[in-house]
Write an enzyme that holds these catalytic residues in place. Sequence first.
Site, PDB file in Angstrom:
ATOM      1  N   TYR A 164     -51.361  24.991  26.273  1.00 49.84           N
ATOM      2  CA  TYR A 164     -52.375  25.796  26.953  1.00 49.84           C
ATOM      3  C   TYR A 164     -52.060  27.295  26.874  1.00 49.84           C
ATOM      4  CZ  TYR A 164     -56.500  25.047  29.913  1.00 49.84           C
ATOM      5  OH  TYR A 164     -57.768  24.941  30.395  1.00 49.84           O
ATOM      6  N   GLU A 171     -55.971  32.991  21.324  1.00 51.64           N
ATOM      7  CA  GLU A 171     -57.344  33.454  21.510  1.00 51.64           C
ATOM      8  C   GLU A 171     -57.384  34.938  21.862  1.00 51.64           C
ATOM      9  OE1 GLU A 171     -59.351  30.801  24.292  1.00 51.64           O
ATOM     10  OE2 GLU A 171     -58.332  29.104  23.366  1.00 51.64           O
TER      11      GLU A 171
END
Lengths: 242, 308
Positions: A164, A171
Amino acid sequence: MASSEEDGTVEEKENNNKRRTKSALATAWLTFYNIAMTAGWLVLAIAMMRFYIQKGTRKGLYRSIARTLKFFQTFALVEVGHCAFGIVKTSVIVTGVQVCSRIFMVWFITNSIRQIQNEESVILFLVVWTMTEITRYSYYTFNLLHLLPYFIKWARYNLFIILYPLGVAGELLTIYAALPFVRRSGMYSMRLPNKYNVSFDYYYCLIVFMLSYIPLFPQLFLHMLRQRRRVLHGEVIVEKDD
Amino acid sequence: MKHYEVEILDAKTKDKLCFLDKVEPNATIGEIKSMFHKSHPQWYPARQSIRLDPKGKSLKDEDVLQHLPVGTTATFYFRDLGAQISWVTVFLTEYMGPLVLYLMFYFRVPFIYAPKYDFTTSKHWVVHLACMCHSFHFAKRLLETLFVHRFSHGTMPLRNIFKNCTYYWGFAAWMAYYINHPLYTPPIYGEQQIRLALIIFLFCQIGNFSIHIALRNLRPPGSKTRKIPYPTKNPFTWIFLLVSCPNYTYELGAWFGFTLMTQCLPVAFFTLVGFIQMTVWAKGKHRSYLKEFRDYPPLRSPILPFIL
Protein backbone atom coordinates in the site's frame (compact mmCIF):
# COMPACT_ATOMS: atom_id res chain seq x y z
CA MET A 1 -59.42 -20.17 6.59
CA ALA A 2 -57.29 -23.09 5.55
CA SER A 3 -56.99 -22.15 1.86
CA SER A 4 -55.80 -18.58 2.50
CA GLU A 5 -53.24 -19.92 4.97
CA GLU A 6 -51.91 -22.17 2.24
CA ASP A 7 -51.80 -19.26 -0.20
CA GLY A 8 -49.80 -17.32 2.37
CA THR A 9 -47.19 -20.02 2.75
CA VAL A 10 -47.03 -20.63 -1.00
CA GLU A 11 -46.28 -16.91 -1.51
CA GLU A 12 -43.62 -17.05 1.19
CA LYS A 13 -42.01 -20.06 -0.46
CA GLU A 14 -42.06 -18.26 -3.82
CA ASN A 15 -40.34 -15.21 -2.30
CA ASN A 16 -37.75 -17.42 -0.62
CA ASN A 17 -37.11 -19.19 -3.92
CA LYS A 18 -36.72 -15.85 -5.69
CA ARG A 19 -34.23 -14.77 -3.04
CA ARG A 20 -32.31 -18.02 -3.31
CA THR A 21 -32.05 -17.83 -7.12
CA LYS A 22 -30.99 -14.19 -6.86
CA SER A 23 -28.18 -15.02 -4.45
CA ALA A 24 -27.17 -18.09 -6.49
CA LEU A 25 -27.02 -15.85 -9.57
CA ALA A 26 -25.03 -13.23 -7.67
CA THR A 27 -22.56 -15.83 -6.43
CA ALA A 28 -22.17 -17.24 -9.94
CA TRP A 29 -21.52 -13.78 -11.39
CA LEU A 30 -19.07 -12.84 -8.62
CA THR A 31 -17.16 -16.10 -9.07
CA PHE A 32 -16.90 -15.51 -12.80
CA TYR A 33 -15.92 -11.87 -12.28
CA ASN A 34 -13.17 -12.65 -9.77
CA ILE A 35 -11.73 -15.47 -11.88
CA ALA A 36 -11.70 -13.17 -14.92
CA MET A 37 -10.00 -10.36 -13.00
CA THR A 38 -7.39 -12.70 -11.49
CA ALA A 39 -6.65 -13.96 -15.00
CA GLY A 40 -6.49 -10.42 -16.39
CA TRP A 41 -3.98 -9.17 -13.85
CA LEU A 42 -1.94 -12.37 -14.24
CA VAL A 43 -1.76 -11.68 -17.97
CA LEU A 44 -0.56 -8.15 -17.18
CA ALA A 45 2.07 -9.42 -14.76
CA ILE A 46 3.36 -11.96 -17.27
CA ALA A 47 3.37 -9.43 -20.11
CA MET A 48 5.39 -7.00 -18.00
CA MET A 49 7.91 -9.67 -17.02
CA ARG A 50 8.25 -10.89 -20.60
CA PHE A 51 8.86 -7.36 -21.89
CA TYR A 52 11.54 -6.68 -19.33
CA ILE A 53 13.26 -10.03 -19.88
CA GLN A 54 13.19 -9.65 -23.67
CA LYS A 55 14.00 -5.94 -23.99
CA GLY A 56 16.02 -5.44 -20.80
CA THR A 57 14.67 -1.92 -20.35
CA ARG A 58 11.57 -0.26 -18.95
CA LYS A 59 11.28 2.07 -21.96
CA GLY A 60 8.10 1.23 -23.83
CA LEU A 61 6.91 -1.22 -21.16
CA TYR A 62 3.93 0.92 -20.26
CA ARG A 63 2.88 1.31 -23.90
CA SER A 64 3.04 -2.42 -24.44
CA ILE A 65 0.56 -3.20 -21.63
CA ALA A 66 -1.47 0.03 -21.75
CA ARG A 67 -4.55 -1.38 -23.44
CA THR A 68 -4.84 -4.44 -21.19
CA LEU A 69 -4.32 -2.26 -18.11
CA LYS A 70 -7.00 0.21 -19.17
CA PHE A 71 -9.47 -2.59 -19.88
CA PHE A 72 -9.11 -4.47 -16.60
CA GLN A 73 -8.74 -1.43 -14.37
CA THR A 74 -11.80 0.28 -15.89
CA PHE A 75 -13.86 -2.89 -15.65
CA ALA A 76 -13.28 -2.76 -11.88
CA LEU A 77 -15.95 -0.04 -11.79
CA VAL A 78 -18.55 -2.81 -11.56
CA GLU A 79 -17.32 -3.43 -8.03
CA VAL A 80 -18.98 -0.18 -6.99
CA GLY A 81 -22.19 -1.64 -8.37
CA HIS A 82 -21.63 -4.83 -6.37
CA CYS A 83 -21.56 -2.80 -3.16
CA ALA A 84 -24.46 -0.59 -4.19
CA PHE A 85 -26.68 -3.60 -4.94
CA GLY A 86 -25.63 -5.32 -1.75
CA ILE A 87 -24.15 -8.47 -3.31
CA VAL A 88 -20.83 -7.55 -1.71
CA LYS A 89 -20.82 -6.35 1.87
CA THR A 90 -18.39 -3.45 1.55
CA SER A 91 -18.98 0.27 1.82
CA VAL A 92 -19.77 1.90 -1.53
CA ILE A 93 -17.69 4.93 -0.56
CA VAL A 94 -14.52 2.97 0.31
CA THR A 95 -14.71 0.97 -2.91
CA GLY A 96 -15.66 4.07 -4.89
CA VAL A 97 -12.68 6.06 -3.64
CA GLN A 98 -10.23 3.26 -4.38
CA VAL A 99 -11.54 2.49 -7.87
CA CYS A 100 -11.81 6.17 -8.80
CA SER A 101 -8.24 6.92 -7.77
CA ARG A 102 -7.06 4.00 -9.94
CA ILE A 103 -9.15 5.16 -12.91
CA PHE A 104 -7.83 8.68 -12.44
CA MET A 105 -4.20 7.47 -12.49
CA VAL A 106 -4.69 5.28 -15.55
CA TRP A 107 -6.81 7.61 -17.71
CA PHE A 108 -5.87 11.11 -16.60
CA ILE A 109 -2.22 10.69 -15.76
CA THR A 110 -0.36 7.89 -17.50
CA ASN A 111 -2.66 7.68 -20.50
CA SER A 112 -2.73 11.39 -21.30
CA ILE A 113 0.75 12.54 -20.28
CA ARG A 114 3.04 10.55 -22.54
CA GLN A 115 6.25 12.07 -21.31
CA ILE A 116 6.06 10.32 -17.93
CA GLN A 117 5.18 6.86 -19.22
CA ASN A 118 8.77 5.62 -18.88
CA GLU A 119 9.34 6.87 -15.33
CA GLU A 120 10.47 4.36 -12.71
CA SER A 121 7.58 5.41 -10.47
CA VAL A 122 5.17 4.07 -13.10
CA ILE A 123 6.83 0.66 -13.00
CA LEU A 124 6.70 0.84 -9.21
CA PHE A 125 2.97 1.31 -8.96
CA LEU A 126 2.27 -1.11 -11.83
CA VAL A 127 4.17 -3.87 -10.02
CA VAL A 128 2.42 -3.05 -6.74
CA TRP A 129 -0.99 -2.95 -8.39
CA THR A 130 -0.52 -6.32 -10.14
CA MET A 131 0.66 -8.01 -6.96
CA THR A 132 -2.19 -6.52 -4.93
CA GLU A 133 -4.90 -7.30 -7.46
CA ILE A 134 -3.80 -10.88 -8.17
CA THR A 135 -3.81 -11.58 -4.41
CA ARG A 136 -7.12 -9.79 -3.85
CA TYR A 137 -9.08 -11.34 -6.72
CA SER A 138 -7.77 -14.85 -6.10
CA TYR A 139 -8.70 -14.43 -2.42
CA TYR A 140 -12.27 -13.53 -3.41
CA THR A 141 -12.43 -16.40 -5.90
CA PHE A 142 -11.27 -19.05 -3.43
CA ASN A 143 -13.50 -17.57 -0.74
CA LEU A 144 -16.57 -17.88 -2.97
CA LEU A 145 -15.66 -21.49 -3.76
CA HIS A 146 -15.13 -22.16 -0.04
CA LEU A 147 -11.63 -23.47 -0.80
CA LEU A 148 -9.44 -20.74 0.72
CA PRO A 149 -5.79 -21.78 1.21
CA TYR A 150 -4.31 -20.10 4.27
CA PHE A 151 -1.40 -18.57 2.35
CA ILE A 152 -3.75 -16.56 0.13
CA LYS A 153 -5.54 -15.26 3.19
CA TRP A 154 -2.16 -14.48 4.77
CA ALA A 155 -0.98 -12.70 1.62
CA ARG A 156 -4.12 -10.59 1.27
CA TYR A 157 -4.03 -9.37 4.84
CA ASN A 158 -0.27 -8.94 5.23
CA LEU A 159 1.29 -7.89 1.93
CA PHE A 160 -0.72 -4.68 1.88
CA ILE A 161 1.36 -3.39 4.78
CA ILE A 162 4.29 -2.95 2.37
CA LEU A 163 2.44 -2.75 -0.95
CA TYR A 164 0.00 0.00 0.00
CA PRO A 165 2.62 2.61 0.98
CA LEU A 166 4.81 1.61 -1.99
CA GLY A 167 1.87 2.01 -4.34
CA VAL A 168 1.05 5.43 -2.93
CA ALA A 169 4.70 6.44 -3.35
CA GLY A 170 4.66 5.29 -6.99
CA GLU A 171 1.45 7.17 -7.71
CA LEU A 172 2.51 10.39 -6.03
CA LEU A 173 5.95 10.39 -7.67
CA THR A 174 4.32 9.87 -11.07
CA ILE A 175 1.93 12.79 -10.61
CA TYR A 176 4.78 14.94 -9.36
CA ALA A 177 6.81 14.08 -12.45
CA ALA A 178 3.85 14.97 -14.66
CA LEU A 179 3.32 18.44 -13.16
CA PRO A 180 5.76 20.42 -15.37
CA PHE A 181 4.31 18.87 -18.55
CA VAL A 182 0.77 19.71 -17.43
CA ARG A 183 1.74 23.28 -16.69
CA ARG A 184 3.50 23.76 -20.02
CA SER A 185 0.73 22.26 -22.15
CA GLY A 186 -2.21 23.71 -20.20
CA MET A 187 -4.08 20.45 -20.80
CA TYR A 188 -7.65 19.91 -19.47
CA SER A 189 -7.67 23.56 -18.40
CA MET A 190 -9.99 26.43 -19.11
CA ARG A 191 -9.14 30.10 -18.75
CA LEU A 192 -11.14 33.30 -18.47
CA PRO A 193 -12.79 34.96 -20.26
CA ASN A 194 -15.27 32.40 -21.56
CA LYS A 195 -19.06 32.27 -21.89
CA TYR A 196 -19.47 29.82 -18.95
CA ASN A 197 -17.71 32.19 -16.56
CA VAL A 198 -15.67 29.43 -14.99
CA SER A 199 -12.01 28.49 -14.98
CA PHE A 200 -10.21 25.27 -14.28
CA ASP A 201 -6.51 24.67 -13.83
CA TYR A 202 -5.55 21.01 -14.10
CA TYR A 203 -2.14 21.80 -12.58
CA TYR A 204 -3.66 23.00 -9.30
CA CYS A 205 -6.26 20.24 -9.45
CA LEU A 206 -3.42 17.70 -9.46
CA ILE A 207 -1.78 19.39 -6.50
CA VAL A 208 -5.06 19.24 -4.57
CA PHE A 209 -5.40 15.59 -5.61
CA MET A 210 -1.93 14.82 -4.25
CA LEU A 211 -2.72 16.63 -0.99
CA SER A 212 -5.93 14.61 -0.62
CA TYR A 213 -3.79 11.50 -0.09
CA ILE A 214 -2.87 12.95 3.31
CA PRO A 215 -6.29 12.54 4.90
CA LEU A 216 -7.47 9.64 2.72
CA PHE A 217 -4.54 7.19 2.69
CA PRO A 218 -4.32 6.78 6.52
CA GLN A 219 -8.05 6.10 6.69
CA LEU A 220 -7.94 3.41 4.00
CA PHE A 221 -4.80 1.92 5.54
CA LEU A 222 -6.33 1.80 9.02
CA HIS A 223 -9.46 0.25 7.54
CA MET A 224 -7.30 -2.56 6.10
CA LEU A 225 -5.51 -2.96 9.45
CA ARG A 226 -8.84 -3.32 11.22
CA GLN A 227 -9.96 -5.91 8.65
CA ARG A 228 -6.67 -7.74 9.20
CA ARG A 229 -7.13 -7.90 12.96
CA ARG A 230 -10.66 -9.19 12.53
CA VAL A 231 -9.90 -11.82 9.90
CA LEU A 232 -6.55 -13.11 11.13
CA HIS A 233 -6.98 -12.77 14.86
CA GLY A 234 -10.75 -12.96 15.23
CA GLU A 235 -10.82 -9.71 17.18
CA VAL A 236 -14.18 -7.97 17.35
CA ILE A 237 -13.68 -4.35 16.40
CA VAL A 238 -16.38 -1.94 17.52
CA GLU A 239 -16.73 0.72 14.83
CA LYS A 240 -17.33 4.30 15.93
CA ASP A 241 -21.01 5.09 16.35
CA ASP A 242 -22.34 8.06 14.46
CA MET B 1 -51.97 10.28 43.68
CA LYS B 2 -49.76 7.35 42.85
CA HIS B 3 -46.18 8.34 42.18
CA TYR B 4 -43.96 6.72 39.59
CA GLU B 5 -40.37 5.59 39.87
CA VAL B 6 -38.15 6.23 36.87
CA GLU B 7 -34.85 4.55 36.17
CA ILE B 8 -32.69 5.60 33.26
CA LEU B 9 -30.22 3.12 31.78
CA ASP B 10 -27.50 3.64 29.19
CA ALA B 11 -28.82 2.24 25.90
CA LYS B 12 -25.49 0.66 24.96
CA THR B 13 -23.99 -0.57 28.23
CA LYS B 14 -27.31 -0.93 30.17
CA ASP B 15 -25.63 0.72 33.19
CA LYS B 16 -28.00 2.37 35.60
CA LEU B 17 -27.38 6.08 35.16
CA CYS B 18 -30.14 7.66 37.21
CA PHE B 19 -32.96 6.74 39.55
CA LEU B 20 -35.79 9.14 40.16
CA ASP B 21 -38.43 8.41 42.77
CA LYS B 22 -41.72 10.20 43.46
CA VAL B 23 -42.22 11.30 39.86
CA GLU B 24 -45.65 12.77 39.14
CA PRO B 25 -47.77 10.68 36.74
CA ASN B 26 -48.39 13.75 34.57
CA ALA B 27 -44.70 14.57 34.29
CA THR B 28 -43.50 15.00 30.72
CA ILE B 29 -40.38 13.52 29.15
CA GLY B 30 -39.06 17.08 28.98
CA GLU B 31 -39.36 17.41 32.77
CA ILE B 32 -37.69 14.02 33.26
CA LYS B 33 -34.84 15.20 31.02
CA SER B 34 -34.38 18.25 33.26
CA MET B 35 -34.24 16.01 36.31
CA PHE B 36 -31.70 13.75 34.61
CA HIS B 37 -29.66 16.82 33.68
CA LYS B 38 -29.38 17.73 37.39
CA SER B 39 -27.62 14.47 38.20
CA HIS B 40 -25.54 14.52 35.02
CA PRO B 41 -24.79 18.20 34.28
CA GLN B 42 -22.77 17.42 31.16
CA TRP B 43 -25.86 16.06 29.38
CA TYR B 44 -28.16 19.03 28.93
CA PRO B 45 -31.71 18.11 27.85
CA ALA B 46 -31.15 18.92 24.17
CA ARG B 47 -28.53 16.20 23.83
CA GLN B 48 -30.58 13.53 25.62
CA SER B 49 -32.39 10.87 23.62
CA ILE B 50 -34.79 9.01 25.93
CA ARG B 51 -36.48 5.90 24.59
CA LEU B 52 -38.50 2.91 25.78
CA ASP B 53 -36.32 0.47 23.87
CA PRO B 54 -32.51 0.69 23.51
CA LYS B 55 -32.84 0.57 19.72
CA GLY B 56 -36.18 2.32 19.49
CA LYS B 57 -37.26 5.81 18.51
CA SER B 58 -36.70 8.79 20.76
CA LEU B 59 -39.62 9.83 22.92
CA LYS B 60 -40.92 13.36 22.46
CA ASP B 61 -40.54 16.03 25.15
CA GLU B 62 -44.32 16.45 25.24
CA ASP B 63 -45.03 12.75 25.97
CA VAL B 64 -46.64 12.30 29.38
CA LEU B 65 -45.37 9.57 31.71
CA GLN B 66 -48.71 8.03 32.60
CA HIS B 67 -49.73 7.74 28.93
CA LEU B 68 -46.66 5.70 28.06
CA PRO B 69 -46.72 1.86 28.06
CA VAL B 70 -44.78 1.63 31.35
CA GLY B 71 -45.50 0.27 34.80
CA THR B 72 -45.23 2.33 37.97
CA THR B 73 -41.48 1.71 37.76
CA ALA B 74 -40.60 3.00 34.35
CA THR B 75 -37.37 2.01 32.64
CA PHE B 76 -35.98 4.33 29.99
CA TYR B 77 -32.88 4.05 27.87
CA PHE B 78 -30.58 7.00 27.27
CA ARG B 79 -28.43 7.81 24.27
CA ASP B 80 -26.13 10.82 24.05
CA LEU B 81 -26.84 12.75 20.86
CA GLY B 82 -23.54 14.61 21.14
CA ALA B 83 -22.96 18.33 21.45
CA GLN B 84 -25.95 20.27 20.12
CA ILE B 85 -26.37 23.68 18.58
CA SER B 86 -29.59 25.55 17.99
CA TRP B 87 -31.12 25.59 14.51
CA VAL B 88 -31.40 29.38 14.65
CA THR B 89 -27.67 29.75 15.34
CA VAL B 90 -26.77 27.42 12.47
CA PHE B 91 -29.09 29.18 10.01
CA LEU B 92 -27.85 32.64 10.96
CA THR B 93 -24.19 31.63 10.65
CA GLU B 94 -24.55 29.72 7.40
CA TYR B 95 -26.52 32.56 5.73
CA MET B 96 -24.37 35.41 7.05
CA GLY B 97 -21.32 33.95 5.28
CA PRO B 98 -22.64 34.16 1.69
CA LEU B 99 -24.00 37.65 2.30
CA VAL B 100 -20.66 39.01 3.52
CA LEU B 101 -18.40 36.97 1.22
CA TYR B 102 -20.26 37.91 -1.97
CA LEU B 103 -19.99 41.60 -1.10
CA MET B 104 -16.25 41.23 -0.55
CA PHE B 105 -15.89 39.88 -4.09
CA TYR B 106 -18.30 42.51 -5.46
CA PHE B 107 -16.27 45.36 -3.99
CA ARG B 108 -13.09 43.61 -5.14
CA VAL B 109 -11.40 43.62 -1.79
CA PRO B 110 -7.56 43.22 -2.14
CA PHE B 111 -5.86 39.80 -2.57
CA ILE B 112 -8.70 38.31 -4.60
CA TYR B 113 -8.06 39.67 -8.08
CA ALA B 114 -4.97 41.32 -9.57
CA PRO B 115 -3.96 44.48 -7.60
CA LYS B 116 -4.87 46.84 -10.42
CA TYR B 117 -8.55 45.84 -9.93
CA ASP B 118 -8.68 46.46 -6.16
CA PHE B 119 -11.82 48.35 -5.15
CA THR B 120 -12.91 48.84 -8.77
CA THR B 121 -16.45 48.04 -9.93
CA SER B 122 -17.59 45.93 -12.85
CA LYS B 123 -18.60 47.74 -16.03
CA HIS B 124 -21.49 45.30 -16.63
CA TRP B 125 -24.81 46.36 -15.10
CA VAL B 126 -25.89 42.69 -14.76
CA VAL B 127 -23.11 42.26 -12.19
CA HIS B 128 -24.67 45.01 -10.03
CA LEU B 129 -28.09 43.44 -10.50
CA ALA B 130 -26.73 40.02 -9.53
CA CYS B 131 -25.21 41.46 -6.36
CA MET B 132 -28.53 43.01 -5.39
CA CYS B 133 -30.39 39.76 -6.04
CA HIS B 134 -27.90 37.58 -4.16
CA SER B 135 -27.78 39.95 -1.19
CA PHE B 136 -31.56 40.27 -1.14
CA HIS B 137 -31.91 36.49 -1.16
CA PHE B 138 -29.68 35.95 1.86
CA ALA B 139 -30.99 38.99 3.75
CA LYS B 140 -34.48 37.53 3.23
CA ARG B 141 -33.29 34.16 4.57
CA LEU B 142 -31.78 35.79 7.66
CA LEU B 143 -34.95 37.76 8.40
CA GLU B 144 -37.13 34.70 7.87
CA THR B 145 -34.97 32.75 10.33
CA LEU B 146 -35.43 35.46 12.93
CA PHE B 147 -39.11 36.34 12.39
CA VAL B 148 -40.95 33.82 10.24
CA HIS B 149 -39.88 30.23 10.69
CA ARG B 150 -41.27 28.05 13.47
CA PHE B 151 -38.80 25.23 14.07
CA SER B 152 -39.93 21.71 15.11
CA HIS B 153 -36.57 20.89 16.60
CA GLY B 154 -34.62 23.23 18.85
CA THR B 155 -31.19 21.81 18.10
CA MET B 156 -29.05 19.77 15.73
CA PRO B 157 -25.65 18.06 16.20
CA LEU B 158 -22.77 20.51 16.50
CA ARG B 159 -20.78 19.07 13.58
CA ASN B 160 -23.56 20.17 11.23
CA ILE B 161 -22.55 23.81 11.52
CA PHE B 162 -19.12 23.02 10.04
CA LYS B 163 -20.59 20.91 7.26
CA ASN B 164 -23.31 23.46 6.41
CA CYS B 165 -21.06 26.51 6.55
CA THR B 166 -18.45 24.85 4.33
CA TYR B 167 -21.19 24.17 1.78
CA TYR B 168 -22.80 27.63 1.77
CA TRP B 169 -19.67 29.71 2.25
CA GLY B 170 -17.64 27.63 -0.22
CA PHE B 171 -20.20 27.83 -3.01
CA ALA B 172 -20.85 31.54 -2.36
CA ALA B 173 -17.14 32.33 -2.70
CA TRP B 174 -16.82 30.14 -5.79
CA MET B 175 -19.68 31.81 -7.68
CA ALA B 176 -18.94 35.33 -6.42
CA TYR B 177 -15.36 35.02 -7.68
CA TYR B 178 -16.47 34.49 -11.27
CA ILE B 179 -19.47 36.82 -11.39
CA ASN B 180 -17.43 39.75 -10.06
CA HIS B 181 -14.29 38.88 -12.02
CA PRO B 182 -12.79 41.61 -14.24
CA LEU B 183 -12.96 39.12 -17.15
CA TYR B 184 -16.63 38.24 -16.56
CA THR B 185 -18.64 37.61 -19.76
CA PRO B 186 -22.28 38.84 -19.61
CA PRO B 187 -25.12 36.56 -20.81
CA ILE B 188 -25.13 35.74 -24.55
CA TYR B 189 -28.70 36.86 -25.16
CA GLY B 190 -28.08 40.12 -23.34
CA GLU B 191 -30.92 42.21 -21.97
CA GLN B 192 -33.65 39.72 -22.97
CA GLN B 193 -32.01 36.94 -21.01
CA ILE B 194 -31.36 39.12 -17.98
CA ARG B 195 -34.92 40.50 -17.94
CA LEU B 196 -36.49 37.04 -18.15
CA ALA B 197 -34.13 35.77 -15.45
CA LEU B 198 -35.01 38.66 -13.15
CA ILE B 199 -38.74 38.05 -13.57
CA ILE B 200 -38.32 34.36 -12.73
CA PHE B 201 -36.10 35.23 -9.76
CA LEU B 202 -38.51 37.81 -8.27
CA PHE B 203 -41.58 35.64 -8.90
CA CYS B 204 -39.95 32.76 -7.04
CA GLN B 205 -38.75 34.95 -4.18
CA ILE B 206 -42.30 36.20 -3.58
CA GLY B 207 -43.59 32.64 -3.98
CA ASN B 208 -41.06 31.23 -1.52
CA PHE B 209 -41.90 33.94 1.01
CA SER B 210 -45.65 33.33 0.60
CA ILE B 211 -45.16 29.64 1.33
CA HIS B 212 -43.09 30.39 4.42
CA ILE B 213 -45.83 32.67 5.74
CA ALA B 214 -48.52 30.09 4.94
CA LEU B 215 -46.57 27.37 6.78
CA ARG B 216 -46.02 29.67 9.73
CA ASN B 217 -49.73 30.38 10.00
CA LEU B 218 -50.47 26.66 10.15
CA ARG B 219 -48.75 26.48 13.49
CA PRO B 220 -49.73 28.55 16.56
CA PRO B 221 -46.77 30.22 18.38
CA GLY B 222 -44.77 27.86 20.58
CA SER B 223 -46.54 24.75 19.32
CA LYS B 224 -45.20 21.84 17.34
CA THR B 225 -48.45 20.74 15.71
CA ARG B 226 -48.42 19.42 12.17
CA LYS B 227 -51.26 20.08 9.72
CA ILE B 228 -51.75 19.62 5.98
CA PRO B 229 -50.98 22.91 4.22
CA TYR B 230 -53.67 24.14 1.82
CA PRO B 231 -53.85 26.99 -0.73
CA THR B 232 -54.82 30.34 0.78
CA LYS B 233 -56.15 33.55 -0.77
CA ASN B 234 -52.58 34.33 -1.93
CA PRO B 235 -52.24 33.05 -5.55
CA PHE B 236 -48.63 32.11 -4.89
CA THR B 237 -49.88 29.40 -2.50
CA TRP B 238 -52.18 27.80 -5.07
CA ILE B 239 -49.23 25.60 -6.01
CA PHE B 240 -50.08 23.60 -2.85
CA LEU B 241 -52.69 21.89 -5.05
CA LEU B 242 -49.91 20.18 -7.00
CA VAL B 243 -46.88 20.08 -4.70
CA SER B 244 -46.16 19.10 -1.08
CA CYS B 245 -43.09 21.32 -0.59
CA PRO B 246 -43.54 24.39 -2.81
CA ASN B 247 -40.99 26.31 -0.76
CA TYR B 248 -38.38 24.06 -2.37
CA THR B 249 -39.99 24.40 -5.79
CA TYR B 250 -39.79 28.20 -5.59
CA GLU B 251 -36.24 28.04 -4.20
CA LEU B 252 -35.18 25.95 -7.18
CA GLY B 253 -36.87 28.43 -9.49
CA ALA B 254 -35.10 31.38 -7.88
CA TRP B 255 -31.66 29.80 -8.30
CA PHE B 256 -32.52 28.78 -11.85
CA GLY B 257 -33.32 32.44 -12.48
CA PHE B 258 -30.02 33.50 -10.94
CA THR B 259 -28.15 30.97 -13.11
CA LEU B 260 -29.82 32.39 -16.21
CA MET B 261 -29.06 35.94 -15.09
CA THR B 262 -25.37 35.38 -14.48
CA GLN B 263 -24.70 32.59 -17.01
CA CYS B 264 -22.11 31.19 -14.65
CA LEU B 265 -21.33 27.46 -14.44
CA PRO B 266 -20.59 27.45 -10.67
CA VAL B 267 -24.06 28.91 -10.10
CA ALA B 268 -25.52 26.13 -12.25
CA PHE B 269 -23.65 23.56 -10.13
CA PHE B 270 -24.96 25.12 -6.93
CA THR B 271 -28.49 25.05 -8.33
CA LEU B 272 -28.09 21.39 -9.31
CA VAL B 273 -26.69 20.29 -5.94
CA GLY B 274 -29.39 22.26 -4.12
CA PHE B 275 -32.03 20.66 -6.32
CA ILE B 276 -30.80 17.17 -5.47
CA GLN B 277 -30.73 17.91 -1.73
CA MET B 278 -34.15 19.59 -1.74
CA THR B 279 -35.65 16.70 -3.70
CA VAL B 280 -34.41 14.29 -1.03
CA TRP B 281 -35.94 16.47 1.69
CA ALA B 282 -39.19 16.96 -0.24
CA LYS B 283 -39.61 13.22 -0.80
CA GLY B 284 -39.06 12.60 2.91
CA LYS B 285 -41.56 15.27 3.90
CA HIS B 286 -44.08 13.97 1.35
CA ARG B 287 -43.72 10.45 2.71
CA SER B 288 -44.28 11.59 6.30
CA TYR B 289 -47.35 13.59 5.24
CA LEU B 290 -48.77 10.45 3.60
CA LYS B 291 -48.02 8.39 6.69
CA GLU B 292 -49.50 10.86 9.13
CA PHE B 293 -52.63 11.96 7.25
CA ARG B 294 -55.10 9.47 5.76
CA ASP B 295 -56.83 12.16 3.73
CA TYR B 296 -53.70 13.62 2.15
CA PRO B 297 -54.51 15.02 -1.33
CA PRO B 298 -53.45 12.40 -3.89
CA LEU B 299 -52.72 14.87 -6.71
CA ARG B 300 -49.65 16.30 -4.97
CA SER B 301 -46.04 15.49 -5.91
CA PRO B 302 -43.12 16.12 -3.55
CA ILE B 303 -41.34 18.97 -5.40
CA LEU B 304 -42.13 19.21 -9.14
CA PRO B 305 -45.77 19.02 -10.26
CA PHE B 306 -46.48 15.58 -11.71
CA ILE B 307 -42.79 14.88 -12.28
CA LEU B 308 -40.88 14.42 -9.02
